[in-house]
Enzyme design. Structure first.
Site, PDB file in Angstrom:
ATOM      1  N   THR A 416       0.813  -1.206   0.000  1.00 61.88           N
ATOM      2  CA  THR A 416       0.000   0.000   0.000  1.00 61.88           C
ATOM      3  C   THR A 416       0.852   1.262   0.000  1.00 61.88           C
ATOM      4  O   THR A 416       2.036   1.240   0.248  1.00 61.88           O
ATOM      5  CB  THR A 416      -0.960   0.006   1.217  1.00 61.88           C
ATOM      6  OG1 THR A 416      -1.670  -1.197   1.221  1.00 61.88           O
ATOM      7  CG2 THR A 416      -1.912   1.153   1.215  1.00 61.88           C
ATOM      8  N   THR A 434      -4.091   1.124  -2.554  1.00 60.85           N
ATOM      9  CA  THR A 434      -3.388  -0.158  -2.439  1.00 60.85           C
ATOM     10  C   THR A 434      -3.760  -1.102  -3.580  1.00 60.85           C
ATOM     11  O   THR A 434      -4.772  -0.893  -4.265  1.00 60.85           O
ATOM     12  CB  THR A 434      -3.785  -0.830  -1.095  1.00 60.85           C
ATOM     13  OG1 THR A 434      -3.007  -2.008  -0.906  1.00 60.85           O
ATOM     14  CG2 THR A 434      -5.248  -1.225  -1.055  1.00 60.85           C
ATOM     15  N   GLU A 436      -3.322  -4.287  -2.263  1.00 62.22           N
ATOM     16  CA  GLU A 436      -3.163  -5.282  -1.194  1.00 62.22           C
ATOM     17  C   GLU A 436      -1.698  -5.604  -0.989  1.00 62.22           C
ATOM     18  O   GLU A 436      -0.960  -4.715  -0.643  1.00 62.22           O
ATOM     19  CB  GLU A 436      -3.988  -6.536  -1.475  1.00 62.22           C
ATOM     20  CG  GLU A 436      -4.529  -7.289  -0.242  1.00 62.22           C
ATOM     21  CD  GLU A 436      -3.634  -7.517   0.962  1.00 62.22           C
ATOM     22  OE1 GLU A 436      -3.670  -6.665   1.872  1.00 62.22           O
ATOM     23  OE2 GLU A 436      -2.978  -8.549   1.050  1.00 62.22           O
ATOM     24  N   GLY A 500       0.627  -0.587   5.370  1.00 59.39           N
ATOM     25  CA  GLY A 500       1.079  -1.575   6.351  1.00 59.39           C
ATOM     26  C   GLY A 500       0.044  -2.578   6.799  1.00 59.39           C
ATOM     27  O   GLY A 500       0.142  -3.110   7.903  1.00 59.39           O
TER      28      GLY A 500
END
Ligand code: GLU
Length: 608
Positions: A416, A434, A436, A500
């Site tokens: 991300t 993002t 993922e 994160g």
């Protein structure tokens, strides 16, 4: 809370310089196209912080030409799709938050990926074994984990609602960077190598990111003409060209039948996405989640992200004590315990509100937080996992009723990207986007220059009707993304966010505490070593955090274990960006000095 800003009004440009010197990553050699990279900048008239100098430069150019924060944020995000293609891009989704200086309101757009309509409840069960697919490599590198991308629709919606330029205009800087190329840095090369086996599974991905069978060399120029072409298509025809027509057909075909190489040993389960899923996708206008913390108004992303409710609940819990009067280990102990409690409630209650009755009001209610705070022993860490609270019955009085715990497995990956932009009119954007995990599904849409996400792995793997994050057709998997905008007396005080996975929540929370309670300025608050307690037996922590605090947190019963996993080489948590708005009208843009190779903070005018 005016004292907060007064306290830091003496924060001088010289101090910022001294804080960052020595930590600013300077390229080992000059590259003709690479803009300067500094982690902190203070000035006026607009500011930007991203993980990448090209993206920050793109945003700054838009601001300089008179564009607003939304225009600049879209330009930066599109550029990140070029320079950070493993973290973000039009094949993914995200959450966009906006403070409107004219109305004083904070609004948000939920641009999360959705599950295809034909996705069955047992999509993550291997029909051959009847068991869940192993998460890695089967599920993460698959068509079945690809959600309908939300990022193009988010850009269009944000520009429609608040922007001053067209999508065509906003995409220009990114098209330029994709065509002329950017300098490959250590992070890009390492992320490519980390993904080598996955990327080698697809003909399209191999030819784009492993051109000679190897990751591009550090210092070389990486061009992505296919992505430039795709962006031009969107610039010309709008996002209809993505959600309808040939490109939509190609995306659906790629998900249903990924372009596997003959040599790969990866199984690559196929997906269920159709062109109808793409045609029906909508980025949703969403009211933000809100809590008050030490008199500040904290706005976060409401579900389908768990970011706003979880950061918010933890802040409500911590608002019952005075962290600034505690020892640092004492304050950290409270931070870790509050986070575990909030994560217990996240697991129990948060999912896509279109499918699940999410008790957002209760989770962000100070009374609920007060009751949850009863579970913190100031001297002793609770045994983990802690149980969730009962949102149907709370009155702020100890002890809280406990609900049955959620059966949770944290499989969110750590990728991300995040960006923060402010303009001369006082508008602010906080945007987390993002695909993922780093490298997403590993599947590039052939000839189109972008990776598809594997966001549906954020659903729980096994279907349980009591689980708010169970798989449902058309549903958005629960996210942890936590773009956050904080107002003080109705004016922007701080905007921040981070990548994160589930550590996004703790990174944002810890950074707020560092800044508001622990006497750090915003560059220090970002640079400080991180730890993340997500209701598990041990606390994940960066090596520097372990060095600094392990012995001091041990007496409380906290076990620390190093961050990082077998997939990524970095033992880091998050890569935050932020802007703080100072009482003299200046802005302090702050990025990471070290993590992920350091970010890029820029301001429009260094002096008035
Ligand atoms: N899938 C994660 C989420 O939505 C983000 C991935 C990451 O940050 O690595 O929360």
């Amino acid at each position: 809370m005016a004292h907060l800003r007064r306290r830091f009004a003496a924060f001088t440009a010289a101090l910022v310089m001294s804080l960052t010197s020595g930590t600013v990553a300077s390229p080992a050699f000059a590259h003709p196209t690479e803009p300067d990279k500094t982690a902190t900048a203070r000035g006026y008239g607009g500011a930007v912080s991203t993980v990448d100098p090209e993206a920050s430069a793109a945003a700054l150019r838009v601001l300089r030409k008179g564009g607003n924060a939304v225009d600049a944020a879209v330009a930066a995000a599109a550029t990140l799709g070029v320079t950070e293609p493993y973290s973000a891009g039009i094949g993914g989704g995200g959450y966009f938050m906006f403070y409107d200086a004219e109305t004083g309101e904070v609004s948000s757009i939920d641009g999360r990926e959705t599950a295809p309509e034909a996705m069955p409840h047992d999509a993550f069960i291997d029909p051959e074994t009847g068991e869940p697919y192993p998460f890695t490599p089967e599920l993460v590198t698959s068509g079945v984990s690809v959600g309908v991308p939300g990022t193009p629709a988010t850009w269009e919606r944000a520009l429609d609602r608040w922007g001053t330029v067209s999508l065509r205009e906003a995409l220009k800087p990114a098209i330029k960077v994709a065509s002329r190329g950017f300098e490959v840095d250590e992070t890009f090369r390492q992320q490519t190598l980390d993904n080598k086996i996955r990327f080698e599974a697809f003909t399209s991905t191999t030819s784009l990111f492993l051109p000679d069978g190897d990751a591009p060399a550090v210092g070389s120029t990486f061009k992505n003409h296919d992505l430039a072409k795709t962006y031009r298509l969107l610039a010309k025809h709008g996002t209809d060209a993505f959600y309808d027509g040939p490109l939509a057909e190609e995306i659906a075909a790629t998900v249903q039948d990924p372009p596997k190489t003959d040599t790969t040993k990866l199984p690559v389960p196929v997906g269920h996405m159709t062109t109808a899923d793409l045609a029906e996708y909508e980025a949703l206008d969403q009211d933000p989640a809100h809590v008050e913390y030490r008199g500040l108004d904290v706005y976060g992303m409401a579900p389908s992200s768990s970011g706003g409710t979880t950061v918010g609940e933890a802040l409500n819990i911590l608002d019952t004590v005075n962290l600034s009067e505690m020892t640092v280990p004492g304050a950290l102990h409270h931070y870790l315990e509050a986070s575990a409690l909030a994560f217990a409630d996240r697991g129990k209650y948060v999912g896509d509100p279109a499918f699940v009755d999410v008790p957002t009001d209760a989770l962000t209610d100070p009374l609920f937080g007060k009751e949850r705070a009863c579970h913190i022993d100031p001297l002793q860490a609770a045994e983990k996992p802690v149980t969730p609270g009962d949102v149907s019955e709370y009155d702020g009085v100890c002890p809280a009723a406990a609900a049955a715990p959620a059966d949770e497995k944290d499989t969110e990956n750590i990728s991300t990207t995040n960006l923060t932009v402010a303009d001369r009119w006082g508008n602010v954007v906080e945007y987390t986007l993002t695909i993922e995990q780093t490298g997403g599904s590993g599947i590039v849409v052939p000839g189109r220059g972008f990776l598809l996400n594997n966001e549906l792995t954020d659903f729980s793997t096994v279907y349980d009707p009591a689980d708010p994050n169970r798989i449902e057709p058309g549903k958005r998997p629960r996210s942890s993304m936590s773009p956050t905008i904080i107002l003080e007396d109705g004016e922007p005080f701080l905007a921040l966010g981070s990548p994160g996975g589930s550590t996004i929540i703790t990174t944002v929370l810890q950074t707020i505490l560092n800044r508001v309670d622990l006497g750090m300025d915003i560059p220090e608050a970002i640079a400080a070593p991180r730890a993340s307690q997500r209701n598990t037996a041990s606390v994940t922590a960066e090596p520097k955090f372990i060095d600094a605090y392990e012995s001091q947190l041990k007496p409380y019963g906290h076990e620390l274990s190093p961050a990082g996993d077998s997939f990524t080489s970095a033992a880091e948590i998050g890569a935050a960006t932020a802007i703080e708005f100072m009482s003299d009208g200046s802005m302090v843009a702050a990025a990471e000095p070290v993590r992920r190779g350091g970010g890029s903070a820029l301001v429009l005018k260094p002096s008035r």
